[in-house]
Design a protein around this motif. Structure first.
Motif, short mmCIF file in Angstrom:
data_model
loop_
_atom_site.label_atom_id
_atom_site.label_comp_id
_atom_site.label_asym_id
_atom_site.label_seq_id
_atom_site.Cartn_x
_atom_site.Cartn_y
_atom_site.Cartn_z
N TRP A 120 0.82 -1.22 0.00
CA TRP A 120 0.00 0.00 0.00
C TRP A 120 0.85 1.26 0.00
O TRP A 120 0.34 2.36 -0.24
CB TRP A 120 -0.96 0.00 1.20
CG TRP A 120 -0.29 -0.35 2.50
CD1 TRP A 120 -0.15 -1.60 3.05
CD2 TRP A 120 0.36 0.56 3.41
NE1 TRP A 120 0.54 -1.53 4.23
CE2 TRP A 120 0.86 -0.21 4.48
CE3 TRP A 120 0.56 1.94 3.44
CZ2 TRP A 120 1.55 0.34 5.56
CZ3 TRP A 120 1.25 2.50 4.51
CH2 TRP A 120 1.73 1.70 5.55
N ALA A 121 2.13 1.13 0.27
CA ALA A 121 3.00 2.31 0.32
C ALA A 121 3.79 2.51 -0.97
O ALA A 121 4.39 3.56 -1.16
CB ALA A 121 3.96 2.19 1.49
N ILE A 122 3.78 1.51 -1.84
CA ILE A 122 4.62 1.59 -3.05
C ILE A 122 3.96 2.48 -4.09
O ILE A 122 2.85 2.20 -4.56
CB ILE A 122 4.88 0.19 -3.63
CG1 ILE A 122 5.70 -0.64 -2.64
CG2 ILE A 122 5.60 0.28 -4.97
CD1 ILE A 122 5.95 -2.07 -3.07
N THR A 156 2.54 5.26 -3.89
CA THR A 156 1.29 5.91 -3.52
C THR A 156 1.51 7.28 -2.88
O THR A 156 0.56 8.04 -2.70
CB THR A 156 0.52 5.05 -2.50
OG1 THR A 156 1.36 4.87 -1.34
CG2 THR A 156 0.15 3.71 -3.07
N GLY A 157 2.75 7.58 -2.50
CA GLY A 157 3.00 8.81 -1.75
C GLY A 157 2.66 8.67 -0.29
O GLY A 157 2.81 9.61 0.50
N LEU A 158 2.20 7.48 0.09
CA LEU A 158 1.80 7.24 1.48
C LEU A 158 2.79 6.28 2.12
O LEU A 158 2.57 5.07 2.15
CB LEU A 158 0.40 6.62 1.46
CG LEU A 158 -0.32 6.49 2.78
CD1 LEU A 158 -0.88 7.85 3.20
CD2 LEU A 158 -1.45 5.46 2.68
N ALA A 159 3.89 6.82 2.63
CA ALA A 159 4.91 5.96 3.24
C ALA A 159 4.41 5.40 4.56
O ALA A 159 3.55 6.00 5.21
CB ALA A 159 6.19 6.76 3.46
N ALA A 160 4.96 4.27 4.95
CA ALA A 160 4.71 3.77 6.31
C ALA A 160 5.27 4.77 7.31
O ALA A 160 6.18 5.54 6.99
CB ALA A 160 5.40 2.42 6.48
N THR A 161 4.73 4.75 8.52
CA THR A 161 5.32 5.59 9.56
C THR A 161 6.59 4.90 10.06
O THR A 161 6.75 3.69 9.91
CB THR A 161 4.36 5.74 10.76
OG1 THR A 161 4.15 4.44 11.31
CG2 THR A 161 3.03 6.34 10.34
N PRO A 162 7.49 5.68 10.67
CA PRO A 162 8.67 5.02 11.25
C PRO A 162 8.27 3.93 12.23
O PRO A 162 8.94 2.90 12.31
CB PRO A 162 9.39 6.18 11.95
CG PRO A 162 8.99 7.39 11.17
CD PRO A 162 7.57 7.14 10.74
N SER A 163 7.18 4.09 12.94
CA SER A 163 6.83 3.04 13.91
C SER A 163 6.30 1.78 13.21
O SER A 163 6.60 0.66 13.62
CB SER A 163 5.90 3.60 14.99
OG SER A 163 4.60 3.19 14.82
N ASP A 164 5.56 1.94 12.10
CA ASP A 164 5.17 0.76 11.28
C ASP A 164 6.42 0.03 10.79
O ASP A 164 6.52 -1.20 10.85
CB ASP A 164 4.42 1.19 10.01
CG ASP A 164 2.99 1.60 10.27
OD1 ASP A 164 2.42 1.13 11.26
OD2 ASP A 164 2.46 2.41 9.48
N SER A 165 7.35 0.82 10.27
CA SER A 165 8.57 0.24 9.73
C SER A 165 9.36 -0.46 10.83
O SER A 165 9.85 -1.58 10.64
CB SER A 165 9.40 1.36 9.08
OG SER A 165 10.71 0.93 8.84
#
Ligand code: PGA
Length: 238
Positions: free
Chosen positions: A164-166, A168-177
């Motif tokens: 969903w982040a590829i 899309t301009g919607l990166a994961a948050t650092p905490s998701d990562s």
């Protein structure tokens, strides 16, 4: 040392790749301290993207699951290594979803990469639906099973790229990562030379926060790597 990989996907002619390489070289000077850089162009632009001064290495975006023979349109691991690549991306979500690459095929590709002395950049990541269902951890565990036969002593790069982040301009948050990276490190605790990258809408604006707080050793960058300026800025984030 942090690792930054530019995944150009199906972009860049040879003249464009040559111009990019000159531009990148002039931006980074002798080197970027603490950063290892890799360009992953289309096969046709590998030679044009090469740095005669060795400030970055090359990676391929895909390889064949076969050794050699009647496989029209395919490119083998041996050919990729011989073309000067050190890395090869295996199991990018676009390969999984658009070209039907599943676990058994990806495990054959990993074996071919190893036979050719290439370091795989193995991509994993959950879809939006899997994330909504709360099955991110299970998805990562299933995708990591594909590495079961990959030799544990060899260097390995795993890229966490939530689908969903590829692009899309919607990166994961650092905490998701960070939580995905921690889970992957636990699943792959037997691997000595493991580096984990984050990928998905990384740009010069979010790179520092993701690198500092996202629990990863670098990035796999798509769109923002198509300009040398953007890629150099991301690689300086460390
Ligand atoms: P993106 O792509 O940076 O354009 O989101 C990342 C990737 O697909 O590797």
């Amino acid at each position: 040392m942090n690792l930054f990989v530019a995944n150009w996907k199906m972009n860049m002619t040879r003249p464009q790749a040559r111009a990019y390489a000159l531009d990148l070289g002039s931006r980074i000077g002798d080197e970027i301290e603490g950063a290892e850089l890799v360009l992953a162009p289309p096969f046709t632009a590998l030679e044009a993207a090469r740095d005669p001064r060795g400030r970055w290495t090359l990676g391929a975006q895909n390889l064949s699951e076969h050794h050699a023979g009647a496989f029209t349109g395919e490119v083998s691991g041996a050919m990729i290594a011989e073309a000067g690549c050190r890395y090869v991306i295996v199991g990018h979500s676009e390969r999984r979803s658009l070209f039907g690459e599943d676990g058994p095929r990806l495990s054959r590709k990993l074996a071919r990469a190893r036979e050719s002395g290439l370091v795989p950049i193995y991509c994993v990541g959950e879809t939006e639906r899997e994330r909504a269902e709360g099955s991110t951890a299970a998805t990562l565990a299933r995708q990591v099973e594909t590495l079961a036969d990959d030799p544990a002593a060899e260097p390995l790069v795993v890229a966490y790229e939530p689908v969903w982040a590829i692009g899309t301009g919607l990166a994961a948050t650092p905490s998701d990562s960070a939580s995905a990276a921690a889970h992957l490190r636990e699943l792959l605790s037997s691997r000595a030379g493991l580096r984990i990258l984050y990928g998905g809408s990384v740009n010069p604006g979010n790179a520092r926060d993701l690198l500092t707080n996202g629990g990863v050793d670098g990035f796999l960058v798509g769109g923002a790597s198509l300009e040398a300026a953007g890629f150099a800025a991301i690689a300086r984030a460390g």
